[in-house]
Motif scaffolding. Structure first.
Motif, PDB file in Angstrom:
ATOM      1  N   UNK A   1      53.015  45.717  44.267  1.00 26.19           N
ATOM      2  CA  UNK A   1      53.220  46.425  45.538  1.00 26.19           C
ATOM      3  C   UNK A   1      52.058  46.195  46.499  1.00 26.19           C
ATOM      4  N   UNK A   2      50.832  46.236  45.937  1.00 26.52           N
ATOM      5  CA  UNK A   2      49.658  46.021  46.792  1.00 26.52           C
ATOM      6  C   UNK A   2      49.626  44.595  47.342  1.00 26.52           C
ATOM      7  N   UNK A   3      49.980  43.614  46.511  1.00 25.22           N
ATOM      8  CA  UNK A   3      50.015  42.229  46.978  1.00 25.22           C
ATOM      9  C   UNK A   3      51.053  42.049  48.074  1.00 25.22           C
ATOM     10  N   UNK A   4      52.242  42.673  47.906  1.00 24.75           N
ATOM     11  CA  UNK A   4      53.285  42.558  48.914  1.00 24.75           C
ATOM     12  C   UNK A   4      52.851  43.184  50.228  1.00 24.75           C
ATOM     13  N   UNK A   5      52.168  44.339  50.132  1.00 30.77           N
ATOM     14  CA  UNK A   5      51.695  45.001  51.349  1.00 30.77           C
ATOM     15  C   UNK A   5      50.685  44.148  52.104  1.00 30.77           C
ATOM     16  N   UNK A   6      49.800  43.492  51.353  1.00 26.77           N
ATOM     17  CA  UNK A   6      48.797  42.649  52.016  1.00 26.77           C
ATOM     18  C   UNK A   6      49.446  41.469  52.719  1.00 26.77           C
ATOM     19  N   UNK A   7      50.499  40.918  52.123  1.00 28.17           N
ATOM     20  CA  UNK A   7      51.187  39.799  52.752  1.00 28.17           C
ATOM     21  C   UNK A   7      51.899  40.234  54.023  1.00 28.17           C
ATOM     22  N   UNK A   8      52.457  41.446  54.017  1.00 32.34           N
ATOM     23  CA  UNK A   8      53.142  41.945  55.209  1.00 32.34           C
ATOM     24  C   UNK A   8      52.158  42.209  56.337  1.00 32.34           C
ATOM     25  N   UNK A   9      50.958  42.708  55.981  1.00 27.85           N
ATOM     26  CA  UNK A   9      49.948  42.977  57.011  1.00 27.85           C
ATOM     27  C   UNK A   9      49.350  41.695  57.564  1.00 27.85           C
ATOM     28  N   UNK A  10      49.179  40.680  56.701  1.00 28.40           N
ATOM     29  CA  UNK A  10      48.563  39.411  57.117  1.00 28.40           C
ATOM     30  C   UNK A  10      49.446  38.247  56.669  1.00 28.40           C
ATOM     31  N   UNK A  11      50.554  38.038  57.346  1.00 28.52           N
ATOM     32  CA  UNK A  11      51.445  36.943  56.936  1.00 28.52           C
ATOM     33  C   UNK A  11      50.748  35.596  57.090  1.00 28.52           C
ATOM     34  N   UNK A  12      50.943  34.671  56.138  1.00 27.35           N
ATOM     35  CA  UNK A  12      50.305  33.349  56.229  1.00 27.35           C
ATOM     36  C   UNK A  12      50.799  32.581  57.440  1.00 27.35           C
ATOM     37  N   UNK A  13      49.854  31.935  58.111  1.00 27.90           N
ATOM     38  CA  UNK A  13      50.187  31.169  59.297  1.00 27.90           C
ATOM     39  C   UNK A  13      50.418  29.701  58.932  1.00 27.90           C
ATOM     40  N   UNK A  14      51.478  29.132  59.455  1.00 29.61           N
ATOM     41  CA  UNK A  14      51.755  27.720  59.216  1.00 29.61           C
ATOM     42  C   UNK A  14      50.749  26.859  59.976  1.00 29.61           C
ATOM     43  N   UNK A  15      50.310  25.778  59.356  1.00 28.74           N
ATOM     44  CA  UNK A  15      49.367  24.853  59.998  1.00 28.74           C
ATOM     45  C   UNK A  15      50.108  23.990  60.995  1.00 28.74           C
ATOM     46  N   UNK A  16      49.627  23.957  62.203  1.00 28.77           N
ATOM     47  CA  UNK A  16      50.252  23.151  63.252  1.00 28.77           C
ATOM     48  C   UNK A  16      49.672  21.739  63.188  1.00 28.77           C
ATOM     49  N   UNK A  17      50.281  20.893  62.343  1.00 24.36           N
ATOM     50  CA  UNK A  17      49.763  19.541  62.134  1.00 24.36           C
ATOM     51  C   UNK A  17      49.877  18.700  63.404  1.00 24.36           C
ATOM     52  N   UNK A  18      50.915  18.925  64.187  1.00 29.94           N
ATOM     53  CA  UNK A  18      51.098  18.151  65.419  1.00 29.94           C
ATOM     54  C   UNK A  18      49.932  18.401  66.364  1.00 29.94           C
ATOM     55  N   UNK A  19      49.570  19.673  66.515  1.00 28.89           N
ATOM     56  CA  UNK A  19      48.455  20.034  67.391  1.00 28.89           C
ATOM     57  C   UNK A  19      47.138  19.462  66.860  1.00 28.89           C
ATOM     58  N   UNK A  20      46.952  19.526  65.540  1.00 29.76           N
ATOM     59  CA  UNK A  20      45.715  19.015  64.956  1.00 29.76           C
ATOM     60  C   UNK A  20      45.572  17.524  65.188  1.00 29.76           C
ATOM     61  N   UNK A  21      46.681  16.790  65.023  1.00 30.96           N
ATOM     62  CA  UNK A  21      46.614  15.341  65.262  1.00 30.96           C
ATOM     63  C   UNK A  21      46.353  15.039  66.732  1.00 30.96           C
ATOM     64  N   UNK A  22      46.995  15.815  67.617  1.00 27.99           N
ATOM     65  CA  UNK A  22      46.823  15.572  69.051  1.00 27.99           C
ATOM     66  C   UNK A  22      45.389  15.837  69.499  1.00 27.99           C
ATOM     67  N   UNK A  23      44.715  16.784  68.831  1.00 30.87           N
ATOM     68  CA  UNK A  23      43.351  17.165  69.226  1.00 30.87           C
ATOM     69  C   UNK A  23      42.296  16.608  68.280  1.00 30.87           C
ATOM     70  N   UNK A  24      42.662  15.585  67.518  1.00 28.23           N
ATOM     71  CA  UNK A  24      41.749  15.035  66.513  1.00 28.23           C
ATOM     72  C   UNK A  24      40.428  14.595  67.141  1.00 28.23           C
ATOM     73  N   UNK A  25      40.504  13.886  68.256  1.00 30.52           N
ATOM     74  CA  UNK A  25      39.277  13.375  68.875  1.00 30.52           C
ATOM     75  C   UNK A  25      38.397  14.527  69.373  1.00 30.52           C
ATOM     76  N   UNK A  26      39.020  15.594  69.834  1.00 31.40           N
ATOM     77  CA  UNK A  26      38.251  16.749  70.295  1.00 31.40           C
ATOM     78  C   UNK A  26      37.485  17.390  69.130  1.00 31.40           C
ATOM     79  N   UNK A  27      38.171  17.521  67.991  1.00 30.30           N
ATOM     80  CA  UNK A  27      37.517  18.102  66.825  1.00 30.30           C
ATOM     81  C   UNK A  27      36.389  17.203  66.313  1.00 30.30           C
ATOM     82  N   UNK A  28      36.602  15.891  66.375  1.00 34.96           N
ATOM     83  CA  UNK A  28      35.555  14.962  65.946  1.00 34.96           C
ATOM     84  C   UNK A  28      34.332  15.075  66.843  1.00 34.96           C
ATOM     85  N   UNK A  29      34.561  15.190  68.153  1.00 28.42           N
ATOM     86  CA  UNK A  29      33.436  15.347  69.076  1.00 28.42           C
ATOM     87  C   UNK A  29      32.670  16.624  68.789  1.00 28.42           C
ATOM     88  N   UNK A  30      33.390  17.697  68.467  1.00 28.04           N
ATOM     89  CA  UNK A  30      32.726  18.955  68.136  1.00 28.04           C
ATOM     90  C   UNK A  30      31.897  18.813  66.864  1.00 28.04           C
TER      91      UNK A  30
END
Length: 562
Positions: free
Chosen positions: A63-92
């Motif tokens: 029950x406690x594990x389920x409650x924590x997941x409801x409060x903080x649902x996992x976020x999907x990784x936006x791979x498209x955005x990461x690839x598009x901004x790859x050079x920006x992240x490298x510069x950082x």
């Protein structure tokens, strides 16, 4: 067993993980307290808000594990955005890098005055040196520096380097050094393709010393090594370390990092401060992933024997390592061959490199070696070998290559039983035994070394007179590197290769190697290659009809085209 404090209870759990029998030792008071705590724990295990460490390994209830997941649902990784901004992240990632200097070349008047015809004639006379500009994109190719033909022409402005060269007693640079030094001292990324034993190690080490010493950020202000040399085997790593120490410059500290060595001692050496790391990719990647070494300080990177590292499957580790090395570094790559994998590696990780190669980009065995091919049955191979060994001259030194570790041990044991002084070298031997075997062979304590292909790259023993291929190598590149263990440092050598019927797949690969080296091609080798080509055609023809080829079988085919 659980013990809590000096006067606390001693608990002994004698059965199971989830259902257990608990024995409590101690005074009556602490026994009673422990019993109450256990009963409270067990009672709460199934009650509301209770907890237990279940099979999932979590101390939290479902029950406690389920409650924590409801409060903080996992976020999907936006791979498209990461690839598009790859050079920006490298510069950082690399925005706070210290300044880097690469150009340390002072061209002498004598070198600059050489005309184009004179340079072409010199390159032709010195093992047919070719140079190329692999810069991507359109535009004119960059001019190549003229070769240096004496040490003074390359290092006149670096007296510390010259002192070491004079001390060692070298007469003149090798062809690959003559052309590679001006390019590398200018700060260009460089690919050096040359046969084994041609001096490629010093071609990158000496410019590396100068590069590190000339950086704007001095050594005592850097938080990590300045030079990294990646190499395929422990033996080659140790030999490069030996060269570093022989030509020691400005007190640079060098450490050798490889699998099978004392990991704790290696970590201690790195933690104490080091300027040059010579490493095999596997162990170095281990240190990197455990954050035991800082790679951001590396400004001079060497990929030594790149073709061999790829053959051994180290490309994933190399890729991970290079992710943490600053992108504007100077990179040197050496190889004895130029296959597709090495070209891909060079295109990905080198920045508009220059290329210098000695001879041809095709495979070509050392032309100072007399190559002999003998045909026999599998059961006759030992007789051929022992006949050769018993006819050795007192000053001869032979390196015998086999395909399997068990055969390496078998042959060396047979020779010992016959009273022959022999050593063996393969990957299952302890590191101290491998080092002792190499030392005995180098110092001529023994004049026979039986080895697997582990030793075919980078084995720096200049007085090997013969290479005996007891087993044909698994591919033609390995043949080239095995043969290259003799005929080194201007000496002549000889190789003997035993070929059995099972080696017929490789016959067609061997023929052009022998032809380009000016060696005799046995008629039987030509017939063997023709028979295998016919076999392949029949297999393809009958296989395409779905028949299976009237019993025509083959265990596998190699890629013959290079």
């Amino acid at each position: 067993m659980i013990y809590d404090g000096v006067e606390g209870p001693l608990l002994w759990i004698s059965k199971g993980d989830y259902e257990g029998e608990v024995q409590i030792f101690g005074s009556s008071k602490v026994q009673q307290k422990a019993r109450e705590m256990i009963e409270e724990l067990v009672a709460g295990d199934n009650g509301p808000g209770g907890f237990r460490r279940g099979r999932s390994g979590s101390i939290w209830s479902a029950a406690a594990l389920q409650a924590s997941l409801e409060d903080n649902p996992p976020q999907a990784i936006d791979w498209v955005s990461m690839r598009a901004n790859r050079h920006k992240y490298e510069e950082m990632k690399w925005q706070d890098l210290p300044p880097l200097k690469k150009d340390f070349y002072f061209e002498s008047e004598i070198v600059a005055s050489r005309c184009e015809e004179e340079v072409k004639a010199w390159r032709k006379a010195n093992n047919d040196i070719f140079v190329d500009d692999l810069k991507e994109g359109e535009g004119e190719k960059r001019p190549f520096p003229n070769p240096v033909v004496t040490f003074d022409e390359a290092f006149l402005h670096y007296p510390g380097i010259m002192e070491n060269i004079v001390r060692v007693g070298f007469a003149k640079p090798t062809p690959i050094q003559s052309q590679a030094w001006p390019m590398s001292l200018k700060g260009d990324d460089l690919i050096a393709i040359a046969q084994t034993g041609t001096g490629k190690t010093l071609a990158y080490l000496l410019p590396g010393f100068i590069h590190m010493d000339g950086q704007p950020v001095k050594r005592d202000k850097q938080d990590g090594p300045g030079m990294l040399v990646l190499t395929p085997t422990r033996e080659l790593a140790l030999q490069i370390e030996s060269e570093c120490n022989k030509y020691s410059y400005k007190g640079f500290k060098c450490v050798c990092v490889y699998g099978g060595g004392d990991r704790r001692a290696q970590i201690k050496a790195i933690s104490a401060g080091v300027d040059i790391v010579i490493a095999t990719p596997g162990r170095f990647n281990d240190l990197q992933m455990n954050e035991l070494i800082n790679l951001h300080s590396i400004t001079y990177l060497v990929l030594d024997e790149a073709d061999r590292m790829l053959d051994m499957g180290f490309e994933p580790q190399i890729m991970k390592i290079l992710l943490d090395v600053r992108p504007d570094r100077q990179t040197m790559m050496t190889s004895a061959t130029w296959p597709t994998g090495v070209r891909r590696l060079a295109k990905t990780y080198l920045n508009n490199p220059m290329m210098v190669y000695v001879g041809t980009l095709d495979l070509a065995a050392v032309n100072t070696v007399q190559q002999t091919v003998l045909f026999c049955q599998d059961e006759e191979k030992k007789a051929y070998l022992f006949n050769f060994v018993h006819n050795m001259e007192p000053e001869d030194k032979v390196l015998i290559f086999v395909g399997k570790k068990i055969m390496c041990d078998d042959l060396s044991s047979d020779m010992c039983l016959r009273g022959l002084a022999v050593q063996s070298l393969h990957g299952d031997r302890e590191q101290c035994d491998r080092e002792e075997a190499l030392k005995d062979f180098k110092e001529s304590v023994v004049r026979i070394l039986v080895a697997t292909d582990l030793a075919s790259r980078g084995l720096d023993v200049t007085d090997v007179t013969h290479v005996f291929n007891f087993d044909f190598p698994r591919n033609i590149e390995e043949y080239v590197h095995r043969v290259g263990r003799t005929g080194r440092a201007g000496r002549s050598g000889a190789s003997i290769t035993l070929v059995t019927r099972g080696d017929w797949r490789k016959a067609a690969d061997l023929i052009p190697i022998l032809e380009r080296a000016g060696q005799e091609v046995p008629d039987e080798l030509v017939l063997m290659a023709e028979r295998y080509e016919k076999h392949k055609r029949e297999k393809e023809m009958y296989g395409s009809r779905g028949g299976g080829g009237r019993g025509v079988r083959d265990r596998g085919e190699s890629n013959w085209r290079f």
